[in-house]
Write an enzyme that holds these catalytic residues in place. Structure first.
Site, PDB file in Angstrom:
ATOM      1  N   HIS A  45       0.814  -1.207   0.000  1.00 44.63           N
ATOM      2  CA  HIS A  45       0.000   0.000   0.000  1.00 44.63           C
ATOM      3  C   HIS A  45       0.852   1.264   0.000  1.00 44.63           C
ATOM      4  CE1 HIS A  45      -2.961  -3.008   0.950  1.00 44.63           C
ATOM      5  NE2 HIS A  45      -3.918  -2.110   0.815  1.00 44.63           N
ATOM      6  N   ASP A 174      -3.322  -3.127  12.670  1.00 41.79           N
ATOM      7  CA  ASP A 174      -3.797  -2.769  11.331  1.00 41.79           C
ATOM      8  C   ASP A 174      -4.110  -4.077  10.618  1.00 41.79           C
ATOM      9  OD1 ASP A 174      -4.285  -1.842   8.799  1.00 41.79           O
ATOM     10  OD2 ASP A 174      -2.280  -1.020   8.445  1.00 41.79           O
ATOM     11  N   TRP A 226     -16.188 -17.696  10.354  1.00 39.83           N
ATOM     12  CA  TRP A 226     -17.475 -16.986  10.399  1.00 39.83           C
ATOM     13  C   TRP A 226     -17.385 -15.694  11.210  1.00 39.83           C
ATOM     14  CZ3 TRP A 226     -16.535 -21.981  11.986  1.00 39.83           C
ATOM     15  CH2 TRP A 226     -16.338 -22.182  13.357  1.00 39.83           C
TER      16      TRP A 226
END
Length: 328
Positions: A45, A174, A226
């Site tokens: 990023h 993060d 989940w």
């Protein structure tokens, strides 16, 4: 791989950004945010993503002249419109405003709609911690993660950031909602490495450590199975409701057209507490889980080590990525 000094990276990116229309001060901040991402080891990023960021400017997704606009104020909570501006600049401004609100009210929350990819989400956690406040922020994304029990991407890989300030080094989490973010998958693929643990499914529905197979099948594994799937949904709902923006299901599925995101930035000023003692005791107790304390790391610890190394030796950049940036 080659190594480029942090200062040269900032200067190079800034020249590119002023060339596509950013003012000098905005280009400087935008360049620094990209450079800091790679400086801290989040290469996917940082510099790796910079050419794609320029593409979003050229194709009209990002308006280089736009700044966030206040829409509504509810005391410590404010709603802003990102006006399709640069995502990292919008996010930095939103967290800065949340910090100001927190100093006045003890808590500040800025919900932003109609913004773009914020690049490295951890940047805004570090921003809050550097201001000596607790920071929490998240964003929704395009539908790129299959919910648990499904094979089609219908939820977002919505990054969540939580930061706690600490004199010896901030504690900053993060994380994406998948076991490995798409940026991490790309980084492992570029290095020709397998993932350390299974990170998703291949086209046959089998769990795999092969990043390329996961990308090809478009089936990353939600964190906690989940649980990660549910957390992704709730982050999307809260961001959409607070910002009065659009949800993941309304965001274009093409990566090049991902825009109009909804984001939340929260800053907390806990007042007078024995914070350093509390945080340090907690981390020390956690590290007692192993005979060798260095085997157990707190969120942000590796970042600080990588930052120190890259400031000393230069930021590692793939040669083809650096050449692509120079061509810009």
């Amino acid at each position: 791989m080659i190594r480029i000094s942090f200062e040269v990276v900032c200067e190079t990116l800034q020249r590119v950004l002023t060339g596509v229309g950013f003012s000098e001060d905005r280009a400087q901040l935008c360049a620094r945010l990209f450079a800091e991402a790679s400086r801290d080891g989040v290469y996917s990023h940082g510099l790796n993503r910079f050419p794609r960021f320029i593409e979003t400017i050229n194709n009209g997704i990002v308006d280089v002249h736009a700044s966030p606009t206040l829409v509504q104020s509810f005391g410590a909570l404010e709603r802003w419109d990102g006006m399709s501006g640069a995502g990292n600049l919008n996010a930095h401004a939103a967290m800065d405003r949340a910090l100001t609100l927190a100093m006045a009210h003890g808590l500040g929350c800025v919900a932003m709609r109609n913004t773009n990819h914020w690049m490295r989400g951890g940047s805004y956690g570090w921003q809050a911690a550097d201001a000596d406040l607790i920071g929490i922020c998240w964003t929704n994304t395009l539908p790129n993660l299959p919910p648990w029990g499904g094979i089609k991407p219908t939820i977002g890989n919505n990054p969540l950031v939580i930061a706690v300030p600490r004199a010896e080094g901030h504690v900053v989490l993060d994380m994406a909602m998948s076991q490995f973010s798409f940026g991490a998958l790309e980084s492992y693929r570029r290095k020709g490495e397998q993932l350390p643990v299974a990170g998703g499914f291949d086209r046959n529905g089998e769990l795999t450590r092969n990043p390329e197979a996961i990308e090809s099948a478009n089936r990353p594994l939600p964190i906690g199975y989940w649980k990660g799937s549910g957390l992704s949904l709730m982050l999307d709902l809260v961001a959409t409701l607070l910002s009065d923006g659009v949800g993941t299901h309304q965001i274009p599925v093409e990566v090049a057209k991902e825009t109009r995101l909804s984001q939340v930035f929260i800053a907390l000023a806990p007042g007078e507490t024995d914070r350093e003692r509390i945080v340090n005791e907690t981390l020390e107790f956690m590290k007692g889980a192993a005979d060798n304390p260095t085997m157990v790391r707190y969120p942000g610890e590796r970042t600080l080590e990588t930052r120190k190394e890259n400031l000393r030796d230069g930021i590692p950049v793939a040669l083809d990525v650096w050449e692509a940036i120079l061509k810009l």
